[in-house]
Design a protein around this motif. Structure first.
Motif, mmCIF file in Angstrom:
data_model
loop_
_atom_site.group_PDB
_atom_site.id
_atom_site.type_symbol
_atom_site.label_atom_id
_atom_site.label_comp_id
_atom_site.label_asym_id
_atom_site.label_seq_id
_atom_site.Cartn_x
_atom_site.Cartn_y
_atom_site.Cartn_z
ATOM 1 N N ASP A 276 -54.442 11.627 -24.865
ATOM 2 C CA ASP A 276 -55.552 11.935 -23.960
ATOM 3 C C ASP A 276 -55.184 11.765 -22.505
ATOM 4 O OD1 ASP A 276 -58.215 12.707 -23.496
ATOM 5 O OD2 ASP A 276 -58.787 10.620 -23.174
ATOM 6 N N GLY A 277 -54.029 11.199 -22.220
ATOM 7 C CA GLY A 277 -53.577 11.080 -20.831
ATOM 8 C C GLY A 277 -54.501 10.202 -20.028
ATOM 9 N N ASP A 278 -54.926 10.696 -18.865
ATOM 10 C CA ASP A 278 -55.775 9.912 -17.969
ATOM 11 C C ASP A 278 -57.254 10.201 -18.191
ATOM 12 O OD1 ASP A 278 -55.778 12.462 -17.123
ATOM 13 O OD2 ASP A 278 -55.304 12.039 -15.012
ATOM 14 N N GLY A 279 -57.581 10.644 -19.401
ATOM 15 C CA GLY A 279 -58.995 10.902 -19.698
ATOM 16 C C GLY A 279 -59.435 12.302 -19.349
ATOM 17 N N CYS B 34 -50.556 19.568 -22.233
ATOM 18 C CA CYS B 34 -50.637 18.303 -22.971
ATOM 19 C C CYS B 34 -49.370 17.459 -22.764
ATOM 20 C CB CYS B 34 -50.857 18.576 -24.460
ATOM 21 S SG CYS B 34 -52.455 19.330 -24.848
ATOM 22 N N GLU B 35 -48.210 18.116 -22.811
ATOM 23 C CA GLU B 35 -46.955 17.393 -22.602
ATOM 24 C C GLU B 35 -46.885 16.818 -21.186
ATOM 25 O OE1 GLU B 35 -44.017 20.269 -23.507
ATOM 26 O OE2 GLU B 35 -44.023 19.867 -25.668
ATOM 27 N N PHE B 36 -47.363 17.577 -20.207
ATOM 28 C CA PHE B 36 -47.355 17.090 -18.830
ATOM 29 C C PHE B 36 -48.252 15.867 -18.678
ATOM 30 C CE2 PHE B 36 -49.413 17.059 -14.650
ATOM 31 C CZ PHE B 36 -48.298 16.893 -13.830
ATOM 32 N N SER B 37 -49.440 15.936 -19.279
ATOM 33 C CA SER B 37 -50.375 14.808 -19.189
ATOM 34 C C SER B 37 -49.811 13.577 -19.884
ATOM 35 C CB SER B 37 -51.723 15.188 -19.807
ATOM 36 O OG SER B 37 -52.328 16.222 -19.069
ATOM 37 N N LEU C 281 -47.346 8.137 -19.394
ATOM 38 C CA LEU C 281 -46.235 7.196 -19.558
ATOM 39 C C LEU C 281 -45.767 6.653 -18.220
ATOM 40 C CD1 LEU C 281 -44.154 9.020 -22.319
ATOM 41 C CD2 LEU C 281 -45.509 6.935 -22.575
ATOM 42 N N LEU C 282 -45.727 7.523 -17.186
ATOM 43 C CA LEU C 282 -45.343 7.062 -15.855
ATOM 44 C C LEU C 282 -46.342 6.030 -15.328
ATOM 45 C CD1 LEU C 282 -44.184 10.410 -14.172
ATOM 46 C CD2 LEU C 282 -42.751 8.520 -14.964
ATOM 47 N N VAL C 283 -47.635 6.291 -15.543
ATOM 48 C CA VAL C 283 -48.673 5.349 -15.100
ATOM 49 C C VAL C 283 -48.542 4.021 -15.848
ATOM 50 C CG1 VAL C 283 -51.161 4.912 -15.047
ATOM 51 C CG2 VAL C 283 -50.275 7.161 -14.408
ATOM 52 N N TYR C 284 -48.231 4.128 -17.132
ATOM 53 C CA TYR C 284 -48.056 2.916 -17.943
ATOM 54 C C TYR C 284 -46.902 2.075 -17.411
ATOM 55 C CZ TYR C 284 -46.930 0.014 -21.981
ATOM 56 O OH TYR C 284 -46.643 -1.045 -22.803
ATOM 57 N N ASP C 285 -45.768 2.732 -17.119
ATOM 58 C CA ASP C 285 -44.612 2.014 -16.563
ATOM 59 C C ASP C 285 -44.955 1.408 -15.203
ATOM 60 O OD1 ASP C 285 -43.094 2.660 -18.756
ATOM 61 O OD2 ASP C 285 -42.213 4.453 -17.846
ATOM 62 N N MET C 286 -45.703 2.147 -14.390
ATOM 63 C CA MET C 286 -46.088 1.633 -13.077
ATOM 64 C C MET C 286 -46.977 0.392 -13.230
ATOM 65 S SD MET C 286 -48.255 3.499 -10.038
ATOM 66 C CE MET C 286 -49.754 3.383 -11.035
ATOM 67 N N ASN C 287 -47.880 0.427 -14.196
ATOM 68 C CA ASN C 287 -48.751 -0.726 -14.427
ATOM 69 C C ASN C 287 -47.945 -1.945 -14.872
ATOM 70 O OD1 ASN C 287 -51.082 0.635 -13.749
ATOM 71 N ND2 ASN C 287 -51.500 1.301 -15.834
ATOM 72 N N LEU C 288 -46.904 -1.698 -15.687
ATOM 73 C CA LEU C 288 -46.043 -2.815 -16.090
ATOM 74 C C LEU C 288 -45.354 -3.440 -14.885
ATOM 75 C CD1 LEU C 288 -44.330 -1.520 -19.368
ATOM 76 C CD2 LEU C 288 -46.160 -3.204 -19.159
ATOM 77 N N ARG C 289 -44.867 -2.575 -13.976
ATOM 78 C CA ARG C 289 -44.217 -3.093 -12.777
ATOM 79 C C ARG C 289 -45.215 -3.845 -11.896
ATOM 80 N NH1 ARG C 289 -41.586 1.993 -13.116
ATOM 81 N NH2 ARG C 289 -43.028 2.890 -11.582
ATOM 82 N N GLU C 290 -46.436 -3.332 -11.827
ATOM 83 C CA GLU C 290 -47.469 -4.016 -11.044
ATOM 84 C C GLU C 290 -47.781 -5.384 -11.638
ATOM 85 O OE1 GLU C 290 -49.111 -3.376 -8.226
ATOM 86 O OE2 GLU C 290 -47.748 -1.700 -7.901
ATOM 87 N N MET C 291 -47.813 -5.470 -12.971
ATOM 88 C CA MET C 291 -48.081 -6.753 -13.612
ATOM 89 C C MET C 291 -46.968 -7.742 -13.292
ATOM 90 S SD MET C 291 -50.958 -6.798 -15.089
ATOM 91 C CE MET C 291 -50.712 -8.310 -16.009
#
Length: 202
Positions: free
Chosen positions: A17-20, A61-64, A69-79
């Motif tokens: 679903d990507g970013d909703g 769908c593949e782009f989303s 995944l990029l947002v997820y990795d960024m959130n990990l770095r932010e944490m």
């Protein structure tokens, strides 16, 4: 093949679903279009058009998914960054407590210096009441020199204490701003998660 857990299903659904933006619905539409395309009896031109349309939907769908995944990795770095900030804050708080303890000691020292100076002043007055003698003058000179040294020490201690107070105030202000930033980020993340949950529930 083992049973798929609820967490895995939810994780895959979020990735799809990507970013909703409704990518899960896109895949459902894509599946229906694919089944319809497989059983289509229309002209080759219509089949080719439908095929190109399905490829476009799949690319979206593949782009989303990649973006998610990029947002997820960024959130990990932010944490990781937030954890480092928390560690720095804890170290700063410990350092601030040490500085406060040192300032208290300096205050006690300043009080002792003030008390000694008052005693020296009283003693100097008593000495001045005695007849003028050479030894008395030497003692007065020594006391005066010592008083000047003590006064200089007291001024230095007071200046250092004032500097520590300012530094501690700046530190506390910085800590409060960092805590407010973390709370705002956490609130924003919770709001985003709630919006995603509401959209997934539709």
């Amino acid at each position: 093949m083992g049973a798929v857990t609820d967490d895995e299903v939810i994780r895959k659904r979020l990735l799809i679903d990507g970013d909703g933006a409704g990518d899960d619905r896109r895949i459902n539409v894509l599946l229906k279009s694919f089944i319809k395309w497989c059983h289509a009896t229309g002209s080759p031109e219509e089949g080719f058009t439908q095929h190109q349309r399905m490829l476009g939907t799949l690319a979206q769908c593949e782009f989303s998914m990649g973006k998610t995944l990029l947002v997820y990795d960024m959130n990990l770095r932010e944490m990781e960054n937030y954890e480092k900030i928390y560690t720095d804050i804890e170290e700063n708080i410990t350092s601030a407590h040490d500085k406060i303890s040192e300032c208290k000691k300096e205050i006690q020292r300043a009080k002792r210096i003030r008390k000694n100076r008052q005693e020296y002043d009283a003693l100097a007055k008593v000495i001045q009441q005695h007849p003028d003698r050479h030894e008395t003058l030497k003692q007065l000179e020594a006391l005066d020199k010592e008083l000047q040294q003590l006064s200089h020490i007291k001024e230095n201690v007071e200046d250092k204490l004032e500097l520590r107070k300012k530094q501690f105030h700046v530190l506390l202000t910085t800590i409060q701003e960092l805590q407010q930033t973390l709370e705002n980020d956490e609130k924003s993340e919770n709001d985003d998660n709630q919006e995603s949950s509401m959209e997934n529930g539709e």
